[in-house]
Scaffold this motif. Structure first.
Motif, mmCIF file in Angstrom:
data_model
loop_
_atom_site.group_PDB
_atom_site.id
_atom_site.type_symbol
_atom_site.label_atom_id
_atom_site.label_comp_id
_atom_site.label_asym_id
_atom_site.label_seq_id
_atom_site.Cartn_x
_atom_site.Cartn_y
_atom_site.Cartn_z
ATOM 1 N N ASN A 110 115.777 -10.476 -77.805
ATOM 2 C CA ASN A 110 114.941 -11.667 -77.986
ATOM 3 C C ASN A 110 113.626 -11.637 -77.210
ATOM 4 O OD1 ASN A 110 115.702 -12.245 -75.297
ATOM 5 N ND2 ASN A 110 117.471 -13.435 -75.994
ATOM 6 N N GLY A 111 113.384 -10.569 -76.418
ATOM 7 C CA GLY A 111 112.129 -10.442 -75.688
ATOM 8 C C GLY A 111 112.006 -11.344 -74.485
ATOM 9 N N ARG A 112 113.090 -12.039 -74.102
ATOM 10 C CA ARG A 112 113.043 -12.928 -72.952
ATOM 11 C C ARG A 112 113.342 -12.173 -71.661
ATOM 12 N NH1 ARG A 112 116.537 -18.111 -75.272
ATOM 13 N NH2 ARG A 112 115.083 -18.680 -76.958
ATOM 14 N N GLN A 113 112.810 -12.709 -70.556
ATOM 15 C CA GLN A 113 113.065 -12.091 -69.252
ATOM 16 C C GLN A 113 114.558 -12.092 -68.964
ATOM 17 O OE1 GLN A 113 110.579 -13.331 -65.854
ATOM 18 N NE2 GLN A 113 112.465 -13.445 -64.654
ATOM 19 N N ARG A 114 115.086 -10.924 -68.591
ATOM 20 C CA ARG A 114 116.525 -10.786 -68.384
ATOM 21 C C ARG A 114 116.911 -10.906 -66.923
ATOM 22 N NH1 ARG A 114 119.915 -6.193 -67.936
ATOM 23 N NH2 ARG A 114 118.168 -4.784 -68.302
ATOM 24 N N LEU A 115 116.117 -10.325 -66.032
ATOM 25 C CA LEU A 115 116.375 -10.365 -64.597
ATOM 26 C C LEU A 115 115.089 -10.713 -63.868
ATOM 27 C CD1 LEU A 115 118.479 -7.089 -64.215
ATOM 28 C CD2 LEU A 115 119.378 -9.413 -64.132
ATOM 29 N N ASP A 116 115.229 -11.256 -62.663
ATOM 30 C CA ASP A 116 114.056 -11.612 -61.861
ATOM 31 C C ASP A 116 113.543 -10.371 -61.119
ATOM 32 O OD1 ASP A 116 112.068 -12.892 -60.515
ATOM 33 O OD2 ASP A 116 113.361 -14.324 -59.474
ATOM 34 N N ILE A 117 113.147 -9.369 -61.902
ATOM 35 C CA ILE A 117 112.684 -8.088 -61.372
ATOM 36 C C ILE A 117 111.428 -7.673 -62.134
ATOM 37 C CG2 ILE A 117 113.193 -5.609 -61.229
ATOM 38 C CD1 ILE A 117 114.675 -7.134 -59.141
ATOM 39 N N ALA A 118 110.467 -7.090 -61.412
ATOM 40 C CA ALA A 118 109.270 -6.541 -62.042
ATOM 41 C C ALA A 118 108.960 -5.192 -61.402
ATOM 42 C CB ALA A 118 108.088 -7.490 -61.895
ATOM 43 N N ILE A 119 108.478 -4.252 -62.207
ATOM 44 C CA ILE A 119 108.241 -2.876 -61.757
ATOM 45 C C ILE A 119 106.834 -2.446 -62.156
ATOM 46 C CG2 ILE A 119 109.047 -0.489 -61.858
ATOM 47 C CD1 ILE A 119 111.742 -1.525 -62.801
ATOM 48 N N ALA A 120 106.168 -1.734 -61.254
ATOM 49 C CA ALA A 120 104.837 -1.186 -61.548
ATOM 50 C C ALA A 120 104.839 0.308 -61.246
ATOM 51 C CB ALA A 120 103.765 -1.879 -60.726
ATOM 52 N N PRO A 121 104.298 1.119 -62.137
ATOM 53 C CA PRO A 121 104.177 2.559 -61.856
ATOM 54 C C PRO A 121 103.063 2.811 -60.849
ATOM 55 C CG PRO A 121 103.122 2.035 -63.939
ATOM 56 C CD PRO A 121 103.774 0.759 -63.468
ATOM 57 N N LEU A 122 103.224 3.865 -60.048
ATOM 58 C CA LEU A 122 102.221 4.223 -59.049
ATOM 59 C C LEU A 122 101.659 5.600 -59.356
ATOM 60 C CD1 LEU A 122 104.150 3.131 -55.815
ATOM 61 C CD2 LEU A 122 102.401 1.829 -57.058
ATOM 62 N N SER A 123 100.376 5.764 -59.122
ATOM 63 C CA SER A 123 99.747 7.060 -59.333
ATOM 64 C C SER A 123 99.908 7.929 -58.093
ATOM 65 C CB SER A 123 98.254 6.878 -59.630
ATOM 66 O OG SER A 123 97.584 6.392 -58.471
ATOM 67 N N GLU A 124 99.691 9.212 -58.254
ATOM 68 C CA GLU A 124 99.738 10.130 -57.118
ATOM 69 C C GLU A 124 98.669 9.761 -56.091
ATOM 70 O OE1 GLU A 124 99.507 14.153 -58.379
ATOM 71 O OE2 GLU A 124 101.331 14.065 -59.597
ATOM 72 N N GLU A 125 97.536 9.243 -56.589
ATOM 73 C CA GLU A 125 96.452 8.843 -55.674
ATOM 74 C C GLU A 125 96.890 7.679 -54.788
ATOM 75 O OE1 GLU A 125 94.730 11.038 -59.041
ATOM 76 O OE2 GLU A 125 96.105 9.339 -58.889
ATOM 77 N N PHE A 126 97.604 6.715 -55.371
ATOM 78 C CA PHE A 126 98.089 5.583 -54.584
ATOM 79 C C PHE A 126 99.039 6.068 -53.494
ATOM 80 C CE2 PHE A 126 101.092 2.284 -53.497
ATOM 81 C CZ PHE A 126 100.329 1.128 -53.429
ATOM 82 N N VAL A 127 99.962 6.950 -53.858
ATOM 83 C CA VAL A 127 100.926 7.485 -52.895
ATOM 84 C C VAL A 127 100.201 8.195 -51.766
ATOM 85 C CG1 VAL A 127 102.846 9.080 -52.570
ATOM 86 C CG2 VAL A 127 102.732 7.681 -54.637
ATOM 87 N N HIS A 128 99.203 8.989 -52.125
ATOM 88 C CA HIS A 128 98.477 9.777 -51.119
ATOM 89 C C HIS A 128 97.559 8.904 -50.275
ATOM 90 C CE1 HIS A 128 96.266 13.055 -49.274
ATOM 91 N NE2 HIS A 128 95.136 12.534 -49.727
ATOM 92 N N LEU A 129 96.797 8.015 -50.916
ATOM 93 C CA LEU A 129 95.775 7.245 -50.200
ATOM 94 C C LEU A 129 96.336 6.027 -49.481
ATOM 95 C CD1 LEU A 129 92.886 7.320 -52.837
ATOM 96 C CD2 LEU A 129 93.106 8.712 -50.763
ATOM 97 N N HIS A 130 97.427 5.481 -49.968
ATOM 98 C CA HIS A 130 97.949 4.251 -49.358
ATOM 99 C C HIS A 130 99.287 4.461 -48.657
ATOM 100 C CE1 HIS A 130 98.628 0.009 -48.706
ATOM 101 N NE2 HIS A 130 99.836 0.151 -49.223
ATOM 102 N N MET A 131 100.282 4.958 -49.353
ATOM 103 C CA MET A 131 101.614 5.057 -48.770
ATOM 104 C C MET A 131 101.674 6.072 -47.630
ATOM 105 S SD MET A 131 104.008 4.762 -52.180
ATOM 106 C CE MET A 131 105.508 5.060 -51.230
ATOM 107 N N ALA A 132 101.134 7.255 -47.864
ATOM 108 C CA ALA A 132 101.196 8.304 -46.840
ATOM 109 C C ALA A 132 100.454 7.880 -45.585
ATOM 110 C CB ALA A 132 100.615 9.603 -47.392
#
Length: 291
Positions: A110-132
């Motif tokens: 039905n296209g309705r929200q199933r769980l109170d969870i949201a996910i975003a993909p991260l780029s290699e640049e984000f991992v390198h420039l921010h997380m590391a």
């Protein structure tokens, strides 16, 4: 994975806290104004990093990703901040290409929200420039092992309460909260979608758990290891009228926490339901059958 129940974690609290703090950080809800900065009064929640099949993702609650600044206003923008004072916004159409848009978990029927969870993909640049740069590392679901719930007594969560922040002219500091938890749900299983936990924090009257949404729940092991088993989506201060599973009542220092169950199988289904990876087709499944 067989293990012995482990309740006394006093000697290992700092070890667990250090490990869990690498998996998460505060995510601030910004209005998107030009040159906008965050401060101690900026609404915030918790963001958790996850690695799955060698790809990196940021995970929080759908009610955080879809938060609004007030009646009739536009969505607030989930944003994390780097050590250089630069913010990384999660939104569709942003000029920032380091982090993707948060996607909700929706029901295929039905296209309705199933769980109170949201996910975003991260780029290699984000991992390198921010997380590391900040010493952040993901929960590694590629190395995740299912545990035996019957031997679990002690769980814990680490997150950033919305009301425990301070700011100066140059920095904003958010306090990491440690909460040791008892599993309250009966017949725990990784086939469930949700579970309930309880915590007692002496002297914690008046503290709100707002901001812990998106925090990971861990089962603790006596060898210092811990297994991520859930993501918090709701927490409430103690209510004297509420009963625990053993029949006793919540008091003014008690909290209860609701979480969705996390496993490798669950996370894959979340990615499929959010459209971040394709669902396997019947022909693909048949092709893998060894006749």
């Amino acid at each position: 994975m067989k293990d012995v129940p482990y309740d006394d974690i006093s000697e290992l609290v700092s070890h667990y806290e250090s490990a869990a703090s690498t998996h998460c950080e505060p995510v601030y809800l910004m209005r998107g104004h030009a040159n906008e900065k965050h401060d101690a009064n900026t609404e915030s929640a918790t963001l958790t990093y996850v690695k799955f099949e060698q790809k990196m993702y940021a995970l929080t609650c759908a009610h955080v990703a879809d938060a609004r600044g007030g009646e009739g206003s536009t969505n607030l923008i989930p944003t994390v901040w780097g050590t250089s004072g630069k913010g990384f916004a999660f939104r569709s159409g942003s000029k920032n290409v380091l982090a993707g848009e948060f996607k909700a978990i929706v029901d295929a029927q039905n296209g309705r929200q199933r769980l109170d969870i949201a996910i975003a993909p991260l780029s290699e640049e984000f991992v390198h420039l921010h997380m590391a740069d900040k010493g952040k590392a993901p929960i590694d679901m590629d190395d995740w092992e299912e545990l035996d719930w019957s031997v679990v007594r002690t769980c814990a969560t680490w997150g950033y309460p919305n009301g425990q922040k301070s700011s100066s002219d140059t920095t904003v500091s958010a306090s990491l909260l440690t909460a040791i938890l008892d599993v309250q749900s009966q017949q725990m299983s990784f086939e469930r979608d949700e579970f309930l936990l309880a915590s007692t924090l002496p002297g914690a009257e008046g503290i709100s758990l707002s901001g812990l949404s998106g925090s990971a729940v861990y089962c603790l092991h006596k060898d210092g290891k811990m297994t991520a088993v859930g993501i918090i989506y709701e927490g409430s201060p103690g209510d004297p009228s509420s009963k625990k599973s053993d029949g006793s009542f919540y008091g003014p220092s008690d909290f209860h926490i609701k979480a969705v169950v996390l496993s490798r199988k669950k996370f894959r289904s979340w990615l499929e339901s959010s459209g971040l990876i394709m669902r396997p087709q019947a022909s693909d499944i048949e092709a893998t059958v060894d006749l």
